[in-house]
Design an enzyme around this catalytic site. Structure first.
Site, PDB file in Angstrom:
ATOM      1  N   GLY A  53       8.267   0.865   5.475  1.00  0.00           N
ATOM      2  CA  GLY A  53       7.192   1.236   6.392  1.00  0.00           C
ATOM      3  C   GLY A  53       6.699   2.662   6.228  1.00  0.00           C
TER       4      GLY A  53
ATOM      5  N   CYS B 187      -8.041 -28.334  11.920  1.00  0.00           N
ATOM      6  CA  CYS B 187      -8.895 -28.172  10.741  1.00  0.00           C
ATOM      7  C   CYS B 187      -9.708 -29.445  10.519  1.00  0.00           C
ATOM      8  CB  CYS B 187      -8.049 -27.864   9.509  1.00  0.00           C
ATOM      9  SG  CYS B 187      -8.991 -27.914   7.970  1.00  0.00           S
TER      10      CYS B 187
ATOM     11  N   CYS C  50      -8.496 -30.930   6.808  1.00  0.00           N
ATOM     12  CA  CYS C  50      -7.152 -31.456   6.539  1.00  0.00           C
ATOM     13  C   CYS C  50      -6.413 -31.846   7.814  1.00  0.00           C
ATOM     14  CB  CYS C  50      -6.326 -30.453   5.741  1.00  0.00           C
ATOM     15  SG  CYS C  50      -5.729 -29.053   6.719  1.00  0.00           S
TER      16      CYS C  50
ATOM     17  N   CYS D 219      -9.422 -24.506   7.733  1.00  0.00           N
ATOM     18  CA  CYS D 219      -8.378 -23.556   7.317  1.00  0.00           C
ATOM     19  C   CYS D 219      -8.996 -22.391   6.547  1.00  0.00           C
ATOM     20  CB  CYS D 219      -7.392 -24.229   6.370  1.00  0.00           C
ATOM     21  SG  CYS D 219      -6.443 -25.568   7.076  1.00  0.00           S
TER      22      CYS D 219
ATOM     23  N   CYS E 127      -5.154 -25.826   2.593  1.00  0.00           N
ATOM     24  CA  CYS E 127      -6.006 -26.898   3.081  1.00  0.00           C
ATOM     25  C   CYS E 127      -6.111 -28.018   2.046  1.00  0.00           C
ATOM     26  CB  CYS E 127      -7.389 -26.358   3.423  1.00  0.00           C
ATOM     27  SG  CYS E 127      -8.395 -27.473   4.408  1.00  0.00           S
TER      28      CYS E 127
HETATM   29 ZN   LIG Z   1      -7.333 -27.412   6.511  1.00  0.00          ZN
END
Ligand SMILES: [Zn+2]
Ligand SMILES: Nc1ncnc2c1ncn2[C@@H]1O[C@H](COP(=O)(O)OP(=O)(O)O)[C@@H](O)[C@H]1O
Ligand SMILES: [Mg+2]
Lengths: 256, 279
Positions: free
Chosen positions: B30, B239, B242, B264, B270
């Site tokens: 970090g 989505c 999909c 997506c 996807c």
């Molecule tokens: Zn998707």
């Protein structure tokens, strides 16, 4: 009683020239000390040096924290100094823009130190910030307003709230009334006197206004050309000044 | 005209300098490590920091995937992939599971990352405190002393203004319990993927000349308040392509009449999900 701050022969140089030198005094818990003197006499230099914002070149400054532990401020590690600045000290500046975050709300300004100490409950932070706004005579309804929407007097009162919210034991103030109209000053000083009395904080305040010292300070240091030329109880200094420079300062306000 | 480049485009000294910086970054999770950013054949804002990191770590047996906002087929992603195909002769892929190095802008793939994979993030502004504190000297002090109250000032301000923490991307995180870190402008939806990730996460900011890293299996916590805990974006719909209910969805307009659908943002995920659904 042991002092909260002990200052011995402190000096700060700018190059070859001294900004302040040979300053010694003790400050006790709950005491208000004013540093007076004309412009350029070294008041701000001394204050910033005591608060660790400037590194001293000579002398000793000892701070006693809430547990009685002594800290030598001239050799203190930066991490420890910052921790003390967050927990035990406050710093109020003449210009609100130097002491406030102008681009966030009043509530966020007051909450910042609490969040820095790890408080993570929004509802509680907001409630505490609201209480502190009321304590400095700002309506809690203004919590979400930005400082830029506030008058000069309100901004200075907000600075006070932002500092006092974590109950520091020592607050440094550099000309906090410097930018205020006389009528606004009186209310600010009244409030300050009341809060100092209620909270028992010790205050070191720089001012060039002897009237402010008269109203607030138990003791006063008079500075000229970087040195303290007279120190003592405020009433004594103002009623019976010994040093010619103090006599000149006092007579100039009497004439004004 | 035929210009000869060194392997991976950067000269070997520059790559060594970058690798030294990255080793330091991995050693101090970090922490922002300054580096001497080189001129790249791309303007800042197009991922010059990420490209330099990728160039310094990539080898000919690597398989590279590049995504921009989750998609493999945007101009930016295609160009960066083609660039490394040419200067580093690496195989490229759109499959998250096949990639050894994934350079990204604004997303972490939905497919869980694996041990041995490296993600390279393009970072426009590495300093999470920058909008609140303009001074670099001061922000360095704040990191050095782990003084992060200021970041909560921003979150407080969000809640005061919007009733909830409105920061929805580049959402600040605490890495390994020590350094406040920008996750780059990924949606906060992706923040939980940073926590205990099996993959090595490297971040490059070209304009600001900073590198930082989250090594595998590091704790990454998103900042929040006790009464306003961290949460991620959710959607009412799934989505449209999909049917996934678990991925980060983009709203797209499908015709001139302003019809909308949610799909997506991760194109590889996807496509894979659509294939699976058919079988
Ligand atoms: Zn998707
Ligand atoms: N940063 C600086 N660099 C050099 N000289 C300074 C600096 N700050 C203050 N001084 C000088 O130190 C002296 C004391 O200044 P200062 O502490 O600001 O006085 P006051 O607050 O009493 O007006 C002045 O002569 C001033 O010009
Ligand atoms: Mg001054």
């Amino acid at each position: 009683m042991t002092p909260i701050l002990s200052v011995r022969q402190v000096a700060k140089r700018y190059g070859q020239r001294y900004g302040c030198r040979e300053v010694s005094f003790d400050l006790y818990p709950g005491e208000v000390l004013c540093i007076v003197g004309e412009s350029g006499s070294g008041k701000s230099t001394l204050l910033s040096t005591l608060a660790g914002k400037l590194a001293a070149d000579e002398g000793e400054v000892t701070f006693r924290d809430v547990n009685g532990t002594e800290h030598d401020l001239l050799t203190l590690a930066e991490a420890d100094r910052r921790r003390l600045a967050r927990t035990e000290w406050g710093f109020v500046t003449q210009h609100a823009r130097d002491g406030l975050r102008m681009n966030v709300s009043a509530g966020a300004n007051v909450s910042e130190r609490l969040m820095a100490l790890g408080q993570r409950h929004y509802g509680e932070l907001r409630a505490t910030a609201g209480e502190w706004l009321e304590k400095v005579e700002i309506s809690a309804e203004r919590l979400d307003d930005r400082p830029s929407q506030f008058s000069g007097g309100m901004q200075q009162r907000l600075q006070i709230a932002r500092n006092l919210v974590t109950k520091p034991r020592l607050v440094f103030m550099d000309e906090p009334t410097g930018g205020l109209d006389v009528s606004v000053q009186a209310r600010f000083l009244d409030l300050l006197r009341r809060l100092v009395h209620e909270t028992g904080i010790a205050v070191i305040m720089v001012t060039h206004d002897l009237g402010v010292a008269r109203l607030l300070a138990h003791r006063t240091l008079v500075m000229q050309q970087g040195r303290v030329v007279e120190a003592g109880l405020t009433d004594q200094i103002l009623d019976d000044p010994q040093h010619p420079y103090t006599q000149l300062l006092v007579s100039s306000i009497l004439q004004a | 005209m035929n210009i000869e480049y060194n392997y991976g485009f950067l000269d070997e000294n520059t790559k060594r300098m970058l690798r030294r910086g990255l080793l330091k970054a991995v050693a101090i999770p970090g922490y922002q490590v300054p580096f001497g950013s080189r001129e790249m054949p791309l303007p800042y804002g197009w991922g010059t920091g990420g490209i330099q990191v990728t160039a310094s770590i990539i080898g000919s047996d690597d398989t590279l995937k590049v995504i921009d906002q989750g998609a493999d087929d945007t101009t930016n992603a295609v160009n960066i992939r083609r660039f490394f195909g040419r200067v580093a002769e690496v195989a490229t892929t759109e499959k998250t599971s096949e990639a050894t190095v994934i350079q990204t802008r604004h997303r972490i793939p939905e497919t869980a990352l694996k041990s041995g994979q490296i993600m390279v993030f393009q970072v426009p502004e590495p300093e999470p405190l920058r909008t609140l504190e303009a001074s670099e000297v001061e922000t360095r002090q704040l990191h050095a002393h782990q003084e992060y109250g200021l970041m909560h000032v921003k979150l407080y301000e969000d809640i005061a203004r919007y009733g909830h923490i409105a920061t929805s991307y580049d959402y600040p995180v605490m890495v390994n319990g020590r350094y406040l870190t920008s996750p780059s402008p990924i949606p906060k939806f992706d923040n939980p993927k940073l926590h205990q990730s099996p993959a090595l996460l490297l971040f490059g900011a070209g304009r600001e000349k900073r590198l930082y890293a989250i090594p595998p299996y590091t704790d990454v916590e998103s900042l929040a308040f006790d009464d306003h805990p961290f949460d991620v974006q959710t959607w009412d719909s799934h989505c449209a392509l999909c049917g996934s209910t678990e991925s980060y969805l983009d709203e797209i307009i499908t015709d001139d009449a302003g019809s909308r659908m949610f799909v997506c943002s991760d194109t590889d995920y996807c496509a894979t999900h659509q294939q699976e659904a058919k079988q």
